[in-house]
Design a protein around this motif. Structure first.
Motif, PDB file in Angstrom:
ATOM      1  N   PRO A  87      -9.541  10.409 -21.350  1.00 44.50           N
ATOM      2  CA  PRO A  87      -8.895   9.101 -21.224  1.00 44.50           C
ATOM      3  C   PRO A  87      -7.486   9.050 -21.795  1.00 44.50           C
ATOM      4  CG  PRO A  87     -11.153   8.844 -21.953  1.00 44.50           C
ATOM      5  CD  PRO A  87     -10.859  10.314 -21.998  1.00 44.50           C
ATOM      6  N   ALA A  88      -7.238   9.800 -22.867  1.00 48.47           N
ATOM      7  CA  ALA A  88      -5.901   9.815 -23.468  1.00 48.47           C
ATOM      8  C   ALA A  88      -4.892  10.456 -22.518  1.00 48.47           C
ATOM      9  CB  ALA A  88      -5.929  10.560 -24.798  1.00 48.47           C
ATOM     10  N   ASN A  90      -5.205  10.555 -19.248  1.00 44.22           N
ATOM     11  CA  ASN A  90      -5.046   9.608 -18.138  1.00 44.22           C
ATOM     12  C   ASN A  90      -4.061   8.501 -18.488  1.00 44.22           C
ATOM     13  OD1 ASN A  90      -6.858  10.967 -16.496  1.00 44.22           O
ATOM     14  ND2 ASN A  90      -8.620   9.822 -17.245  1.00 44.22           N
ATOM     15  N   TYR A  91      -4.139   8.010 -19.733  1.00 42.61           N
ATOM     16  CA  TYR A  91      -3.210   6.954 -20.164  1.00 42.61           C
ATOM     17  C   TYR A  91      -1.767   7.468 -20.158  1.00 42.61           C
ATOM     18  CZ  TYR A  91      -0.713   3.654 -23.112  1.00 42.61           C
ATOM     19  OH  TYR A  91       0.214   2.756 -23.600  1.00 42.61           O
ATOM     20  N   LYS A  94      -0.344   7.771 -16.629  1.00 44.43           N
ATOM     21  CA  LYS A  94       0.049   6.481 -16.071  1.00 44.43           C
ATOM     22  C   LYS A  94       1.335   5.961 -16.730  1.00 44.43           C
ATOM     23  CE  LYS A  94      -4.668   5.114 -14.852  1.00 44.43           C
ATOM     24  NZ  LYS A  94      -5.800   4.187 -15.157  1.00 44.43           N
ATOM     25  N   ALA A  95       1.451   6.179 -18.055  1.00 45.24           N
ATOM     26  CA  ALA A  95       2.647   5.719 -18.770  1.00 45.24           C
ATOM     27  C   ALA A  95       3.889   6.464 -18.296  1.00 45.24           C
ATOM     28  CB  ALA A  95       2.459   5.901 -20.273  1.00 45.24           C
ATOM     29  N   GLN A 206      -9.091  11.566 -28.989  1.00 46.40           N
ATOM     30  CA  GLN A 206      -8.590  10.796 -27.852  1.00 46.40           C
ATOM     31  C   GLN A 206      -7.693   9.639 -28.325  1.00 46.40           C
ATOM     32  OE1 GLN A 206     -11.974   9.678 -25.430  1.00 46.40           O
ATOM     33  NE2 GLN A 206     -12.447  11.787 -24.916  1.00 46.40           N
TER      34      GLN A 206
END
Length: 211
Positions: A87-88, A90-91, A94-95, A206
């Protein structure tokens, strides 16, 4: 398996010994001992994505179909790059795409720890560096154009146990991967220098720090 996962999650520092000569199962227990918390989190994410028996069975049947297809076509399947599902990561992806972090200048990674007894057939590049190389290419959105690397075998003569890898990408970006089996503690981190901030990503917890 369920008991082992629960015990590993509740007592992450204890050592688990499994009396089993079935090699695939033994390898699973060894992996569980080293990556128990991470495996638990991944299973929780799968459970949230496939919450009922019918959807879980669909996932199983899809996997079985892929295995059968590979077998009938004499194709070897390999494990995917799991950090893309972190998840980290993925963030951060996106950023980067949204411009939240400004323009990326460089990305460096550090994946170091003690020697894992379960690894017998490859060196530290194929065991560790391959994950970060993939993440860098994923975050940059570009293929690698050139590589410069240094490394060697300090304690283990058959394969390399440390390496520093400098990567240049087709879009002009640069990345650095540091890996070894010589560090007493386990570190899994990614550092991003941008035009507006500095980002530190911890693969294990994460967590992301932005300065």
């Amino acid at each position: 398996g369920s008991v082992a996962i629960h015990v590993t999650k509740k007592y992450p520092k204890i050592k688990i010994w499994v009396n089993d000569l079935y090699e695939p199962l033994t390898n699973f227990w060894q992996q569980l001992q080293h990556e128990g918390n991470y495996i638990y989190k991944q299973l929780q994410q799968l459970k949230s994505r496939y919450p009922d028996p019918s959807s879980a069975r669909g996932l199983f049947l899809d996997a079985k179909k892929i295995i059968n297809c590979a077998s009938s076509n004499n194709v070897v399947l390999s494990v995917g790059h799991v950090e893309r599902d972190n998840p980290a990561v993925n963030y951060v992806k996106k950023a980067i795409e949204s411009g939240e972090f400004g323009k990326i200048i460089t990305i460096s990674s550090r994946r170091v720890s003690k020697y894992p007894e379960r690894i017998k057939d490859v060196g530290v590049i194929f065991d560790l560096a391959i994950h970060d190389i993939d993440v860098l290419a994923y975050l940059f959105g570009s293929r690698i154009s050139s590589v410069c690397a240094l490394g060697g075998n300090f304690n283990y003569s058959e394969y390399e146990d440390h390496a520093s890898i400098l990567l240049e990408f087709e879009n002009g970006k640069e990345g650095l991967c540091e890996v070894n089996w010589l560090t007493p503690m386990k570190v899994r981190e990614l550092n991003i220098t941008t035009t507006t901030c500095y980002v530190n990503l911890n693969y294990l917890t994460q967590e992301i720090e932005i300065e």
